[in-house]
Design a protein around this motif. Sequence first.
Motif, PDB file in Angstrom:
ATOM      1  N   SER A  41       0.726  -1.373  -0.075  1.00 45.53           N
ATOM      2  CA  SER A  41       0.099  -0.109   0.007  1.00 45.53           C
ATOM      3  C   SER A  41       0.831   1.142  -0.039  1.00 45.53           C
ATOM      4  CB  SER A  41      -0.808   0.054   1.301  1.00 45.53           C
ATOM      5  OG  SER A  41      -0.289   0.124   2.234  1.00 45.53           O
ATOM      6  N   GLY A  42       0.341   2.275  -0.502  1.00 45.48           N
ATOM      7  CA  GLY A  42       1.037   3.537  -0.614  1.00 45.48           C
ATOM      8  C   GLY A  42       2.100   3.785  -1.713  1.00 45.48           C
ATOM      9  N   VAL A  43       2.818   4.380  -1.581  1.00 45.14           N
ATOM     10  CA  VAL A  43       3.989   4.592  -2.793  1.00 45.14           C
ATOM     11  C   VAL A  43       5.408   4.615  -1.963  1.00 45.14           C
ATOM     12  CG1 VAL A  43       5.084   6.339  -4.528  1.00 45.14           C
ATOM     13  CG2 VAL A  43       2.389   5.797  -4.266  1.00 45.14           C
ATOM     14  N   LEU A  44       6.375   4.052  -2.808  1.00 46.08           N
ATOM     15  CA  LEU A  44       7.726   3.703  -2.335  1.00 46.08           C
ATOM     16  C   LEU A  44       8.614   4.348  -3.140  1.00 46.08           C
ATOM     17  CD1 LEU A  44       9.355   2.488   0.212  1.00 46.08           C
ATOM     18  CD2 LEU A  44       9.500   0.469  -1.442  1.00 46.08           C
ATOM     19  N   SER A  45       9.771   5.026  -2.827  1.00 43.99           N
ATOM     20  CA  SER A  45      10.872   5.427  -3.512  1.00 43.99           C
ATOM     21  C   SER A  45      12.302   4.886  -2.992  1.00 43.99           C
ATOM     22  CB  SER A  45      10.940   6.901  -3.755  1.00 43.99           C
ATOM     23  OG  SER A  45      11.238   7.658  -2.722  1.00 43.99           O
ATOM     24  N   ILE A  46      13.298   4.726  -3.636  1.00 40.89           N
ATOM     25  CA  ILE A  46      14.657   4.451  -3.497  1.00 40.89           C
ATOM     26  C   ILE A  46      15.416   5.681  -4.096  1.00 40.89           C
ATOM     27  CG2 ILE A  46      14.381   2.004  -2.903  1.00 40.89           C
ATOM     28  CD1 ILE A  46      16.005   1.970  -5.543  1.00 40.89           C
ATOM     29  N   THR A  47      16.604   6.252  -3.299  1.00 35.21           N
ATOM     30  CA  THR A  47      17.175   7.029  -4.079  1.00 35.21           C
ATOM     31  C   THR A  47      18.541   6.634  -3.923  1.00 35.21           C
ATOM     32  OG1 THR A  47      15.790   9.025  -3.408  1.00 35.21           O
ATOM     33  CG2 THR A  47      18.169   9.582  -3.691  1.00 35.21           C
ATOM     34  N   THR A  48      19.549   6.754  -4.755  1.00 38.92           N
ATOM     35  CA  THR A  48      21.012   6.477  -4.655  1.00 38.92           C
ATOM     36  C   THR A  48      21.804   7.612  -5.342  1.00 38.92           C
ATOM     37  OG1 THR A  48      21.257   5.553  -7.130  1.00 38.92           O
ATOM     38  CG2 THR A  48      20.295   4.187  -5.477  1.00 38.92           C
ATOM     39  N   ASP A  49      22.991   7.536  -5.549  1.00 43.39           N
ATOM     40  CA  ASP A  49      23.677   8.570  -5.969  1.00 43.39           C
ATOM     41  C   ASP A  49      23.513   9.003  -7.579  1.00 43.39           C
ATOM     42  OD1 ASP A  49      25.154   9.323  -3.879  1.00 43.39           O
ATOM     43  OD2 ASP A  49      27.044   8.022  -4.433  1.00 43.39           O
ATOM     44  N   LEU A  67      10.603  -2.323  -6.622  1.00 44.14           N
ATOM     45  CA  LEU A  67      11.768  -1.775  -7.010  1.00 44.14           C
ATOM     46  C   LEU A  67      13.016  -2.920  -6.896  1.00 44.14           C
ATOM     47  CD1 LEU A  67      11.279   1.195  -4.752  1.00 44.14           C
ATOM     48  CD2 LEU A  67      11.619   1.420  -6.961  1.00 44.14           C
ATOM     49  N   TRP A  68      13.814  -2.961  -7.926  1.00 44.05           N
ATOM     50  CA  TRP A  68      14.865  -3.869  -7.704  1.00 44.05           C
ATOM     51  C   TRP A  68      16.154  -3.176  -7.302  1.00 44.05           C
ATOM     52  CZ3 TRP A  68      16.427  -8.798  -8.023  1.00 44.05           C
ATOM     53  CH2 TRP A  68      17.737  -8.952  -8.271  1.00 44.05           C
ATOM     54  N   ILE A  69      16.692  -3.708  -6.238  1.00 44.50           N
ATOM     55  CA  ILE A  69      18.124  -2.865  -5.511  1.00 44.50           C
ATOM     56  C   ILE A  69      19.103  -4.218  -5.667  1.00 44.50           C
ATOM     57  CG2 ILE A  69      18.679  -1.869  -3.719  1.00 44.50           C
ATOM     58  CD1 ILE A  69      15.923  -1.295  -2.877  1.00 44.50           C
ATOM     59  N   PRO A  70      20.127  -3.758  -6.583  1.00 45.87           N
ATOM     60  CA  PRO A  70      21.132  -4.780  -6.646  1.00 45.87           C
ATOM     61  C   PRO A  70      22.006  -4.832  -5.628  1.00 45.87           C
ATOM     62  CG  PRO A  70      21.060  -3.300  -8.682  1.00 45.87           C
ATOM     63  CD  PRO A  70      20.289  -2.836  -7.545  1.00 45.87           C
ATOM     64  N   ALA A  71      22.725  -5.858  -5.260  1.00 48.52           N
ATOM     65  CA  ALA A  71      23.748  -6.103  -4.244  1.00 48.52           C
ATOM     66  C   ALA A  71      24.755  -4.924  -3.989  1.00 48.52           C
ATOM     67  CB  ALA A  71      24.101  -7.653  -3.947  1.00 48.52           C
TER      68      ALA A  71
END
Length: 251
Positions: free
Chosen positions: A38-46, A58-62
């Motif tokens: 539920s809701g909305v999710l974000s990820i932030t990187t450089d 969201l796919w987040i590599p090792a």
Amino acid sequence: MQKIRHTPRAATSIRELDTDVGIDPHRHDDHQIAYAGSGVLSITTDAGTWVAPTTRALWIPAGTVHEHRAYGRTDLHSVGLPTHLNPLSLDTPAVIAVGPLLRELILAYTRAPEDGSPQRRRMLAVLLDQLRASPLQPLHLPAPADPRLAAVCALLHADPADSRGLAALSAAAGAGAGERTLSRLFRAELGMTFPQWRTQLRLHQALRLLAVGTPVTAVAHRCGWSSASAFIDVFRRAFGHTPGAHPRQLP
């Protein structure tokens, strides 16, 4: 300088996040799938920001240093995968389409006990098969490194509805670069044209506003669309449903 937390194992878990709550920068030695039930999710990187409503994951590599942020009350479902399991063959973050079957598999897998049972192994095998068949979605908002480009992008982050062209934005930001130079930088550094980047920014902001219950007309106005109908058309093409139907995507 903010310390980067290192959590070797990416846990398979469920975590409830209130709106605008974040998880500080960290990295895992495993791959991870992050999904908002539920809701909305974000990820932030450089490299920028990726955002996902309930129809995306969201796919987040090792090894990727990343931070999470929730918009609206968000149920964060995380699936940790050892590095030899990379169904997408990706070494950069990505947004994945989540259909009904993949959604139910993620929900069930994160709720079930990690008991190593044959049933759990079979569930994971089907989940990986579904991931392999899931198309990637262009919901990445790349972050600029060039200071001239960064100055212009900062103005638009502060006000996505700002409709000025590149020349006017450059002058207002004190970027010291002409329209032609900035257009070239958008394509060379961010991999998209200026209008494409601004549309991505506006869609990211629209998802965040919708997640906290902002009316569609107000979202259109605050994100810079000329009318609600223009916003609805762009949103439908990006996400497959209208912004008015967006809250009904939640459980």
